[in-house]
Write an enzyme that holds these catalytic residues in place. Structure first.
Site, PDB file in Angstrom:
ATOM      1  N   ARG A  68      30.713  34.664  41.041  1.00  0.00           N
ATOM      2  CA  ARG A  68      31.018  35.777  40.133  1.00  0.00           C
ATOM      3  C   ARG A  68      31.305  35.295  38.714  1.00  0.00           C
ATOM      4  NH1 ARG A  68      35.030  39.935  43.004  1.00  0.00           N
ATOM      5  NH2 ARG A  68      34.583  41.052  41.073  1.00  0.00           N
ATOM      6  N   ASN A 107      38.916  46.162  35.541  1.00  0.00           N
ATOM      7  CA  ASN A 107      37.849  45.171  35.673  1.00  0.00           C
ATOM      8  C   ASN A 107      38.402  43.746  35.567  1.00  0.00           C
ATOM      9  OD1 ASN A 107      36.199  47.400  35.728  1.00  0.00           O
ATOM     10  ND2 ASN A 107      35.625  47.245  33.569  1.00  0.00           N
ATOM     11  N   ASP A 109      36.268  41.199  34.859  1.00  0.00           N
ATOM     12  CA  ASP A 109      35.194  40.423  34.223  1.00  0.00           C
ATOM     13  C   ASP A 109      35.580  39.786  32.891  1.00  0.00           C
ATOM     14  OD1 ASP A 109      34.961  42.557  32.289  1.00  0.00           O
ATOM     15  OD2 ASP A 109      33.663  43.633  33.686  1.00  0.00           O
ATOM     16  N   HIS A 130      44.151  44.205  37.409  1.00  0.00           N
ATOM     17  CA  HIS A 130      43.752  43.500  38.626  1.00  0.00           C
ATOM     18  C   HIS A 130      43.501  42.012  38.367  1.00  0.00           C
ATOM     19  CE1 HIS A 130      42.363  47.565  40.483  1.00  0.00           C
ATOM     20  NE2 HIS A 130      43.639  47.331  40.692  1.00  0.00           N
ATOM     21  N   CYS A 141      52.984  26.183  42.718  1.00  0.00           N
ATOM     22  CA  CYS A 141      54.019  26.341  41.677  1.00  0.00           C
ATOM     23  C   CYS A 141      53.875  27.650  40.905  1.00  0.00           C
ATOM     24  CB  CYS A 141      54.006  25.153  40.711  1.00  0.00           C
ATOM     25  SG  CYS A 141      52.634  25.153  39.544  1.00  0.00           S
ATOM     26  N   CYS A 179      50.903  20.275  39.401  1.00  0.00           N
ATOM     27  CA  CYS A 179      51.497  19.839  40.674  1.00  0.00           C
ATOM     28  C   CYS A 179      50.452  19.483  41.723  1.00  0.00           C
ATOM     29  CB  CYS A 179      52.440  20.919  41.207  1.00  0.00           C
ATOM     30  SG  CYS A 179      51.593  22.289  42.011  1.00  0.00           S
ATOM     31  N   THR A 217      35.542  55.248  35.025  1.00  0.00           N
ATOM     32  CA  THR A 217      36.203  55.323  36.326  1.00  0.00           C
ATOM     33  C   THR A 217      36.449  56.788  36.635  1.00  0.00           C
ATOM     34  OG1 THR A 217      38.095  54.598  37.655  1.00  0.00           O
ATOM     35  CG2 THR A 217      38.525  55.025  35.340  1.00  0.00           C
ATOM     36  N   ASN A 242      31.980  60.042  29.825  1.00  0.00           N
ATOM     37  CA  ASN A 242      30.765  59.737  30.562  1.00  0.00           C
ATOM     38  C   ASN A 242      30.135  58.541  29.862  1.00  0.00           C
ATOM     39  OD1 ASN A 242      28.182  59.539  31.456  1.00  0.00           O
ATOM     40  ND2 ASN A 242      27.780  61.740  31.415  1.00  0.00           N
TER      41      ASN A 242
HETATM   42 ZN   LIG Z   1      50.971  23.965  40.529  1.00  0.00          ZN
END
Ligand SMILES: [Zn+2]
Length: 254
Positions: A68, A107, A109, A130, A141, A179, A217, A242
């Site tokens: 992706r 999105n 992206d 998201h 961590c 880490c 959406t 639209n």
């Molecule tokens: Zn880490």
């Protein structure tokens, strides 16, 4: 509502929020992997964008996200992205500043962020609810950072399209530079809830919002439906765009 009266509403609003979904990026050729046709190889996105899938087979999930990332990096912003960025610039450079403009996008992206190699900057006040394909989070961590490396690790090179699992050893998957813990994509997976900080930011924007633009959406599906009815209940205006007709002759309904 005509385009002229929309511009009146736009100009007289103080706190404008755009809520964007997959339709915004569809014209750029970004597939959603949700719903029908949401398949990658024989797997549905639900089987891959899932914390348990990552635990079981981090190599396979990283193959999906590597695919992706590489796909999105070849795409560019469309007119709707550019129009939003232009508007953000206009609002923020106005003297005196009489309006605020923020964008809440579903999105992942990254096409509205400033980090992409393009001739214009992104949205100043952007909430990627998201997460984004172009940030990683350490599973040990918790460190979150931007990452646009292509490929993200050498072991994933050429492994985006194979019909077989690459079975990449754990130590060759993306690792934390602090880490050495295993990194995961900084996106909200199925069954996961929104980050509380992100949720707070959204709430602040919704509380002051007097005009919401719902773009790409459906205004009848969560979360857009919930946000839109919240704005209406407190007397704000919601305009649904639209996306195919965005631009001069933007079509919208209230
Ligand atoms: Zn880490």
């Amino acid at each position: 509502m005509s385009s002229t009266s929309f511009h009146k509403v736009l100009n007289s609003s103080k706190h404008i929020v755009a809520l964007c979904g997959a339709g915004l990026s569809a014209e750029s050729g970004i597939p959603t992997f949700r719903g029908e046709g949401g398949l990658w190889r024989q797997f549905s996105a639900i089987e891959l964008a899932d914390p348990n899938a990552f635990k079981r087979n981090p190599s396979r999930v990283w193959q999906f996200y590597h695919y992706r990332r590489e796909l999105v990096m070849k795409k560019s912003r469309n007119r709707a992205h550019k129009a939003l960025i232009e508007f953000s610039k206009k609002v923020n450079s106005a003297k005196p500043r009489t309006q605020t403009f923020s964008v809440i996008t579903q999105n992942v992206d990254g096409l509205l962020t400033t980090s992409i190699s393009d001739d214009v900057n992104g949205i100043d006040n952007l909430i990627e609810m998201h997460g984004t394909l172009f940030k990683t989070r350490c599973t040990a961590c918790g460190d979150i950072r931007s990452n646009r490396d292509s490929p993200i690790v050498p072991a994933l090179q050429g492994n985006e399209d194979l019909s077989l699992d690459a079975d990449i050893p754990l130590d060759q998957l993306p690792r934390c530079s602090l880490c050495t813990g295993l990194l995961r994509p900084h996106v909200v997976w199925f069954k996961e809830s929104l980050d509380s900080m992100v949720f707070e930011k959204i709430q602040i924007e919704l509380d002051r919002c007097d005009l919401m633009l719902v773009i790409g959406t459906s205004g009848t599906v969560y979360p857009a439906a919930g946000f839109a009815s919240y704005i209406r209940e407190k007397g704000g205006i919601v305009a649904n765009f639209n996306i195919e007709k965005m631009g001069e002759d933007a079509a919208f309904e209230l």
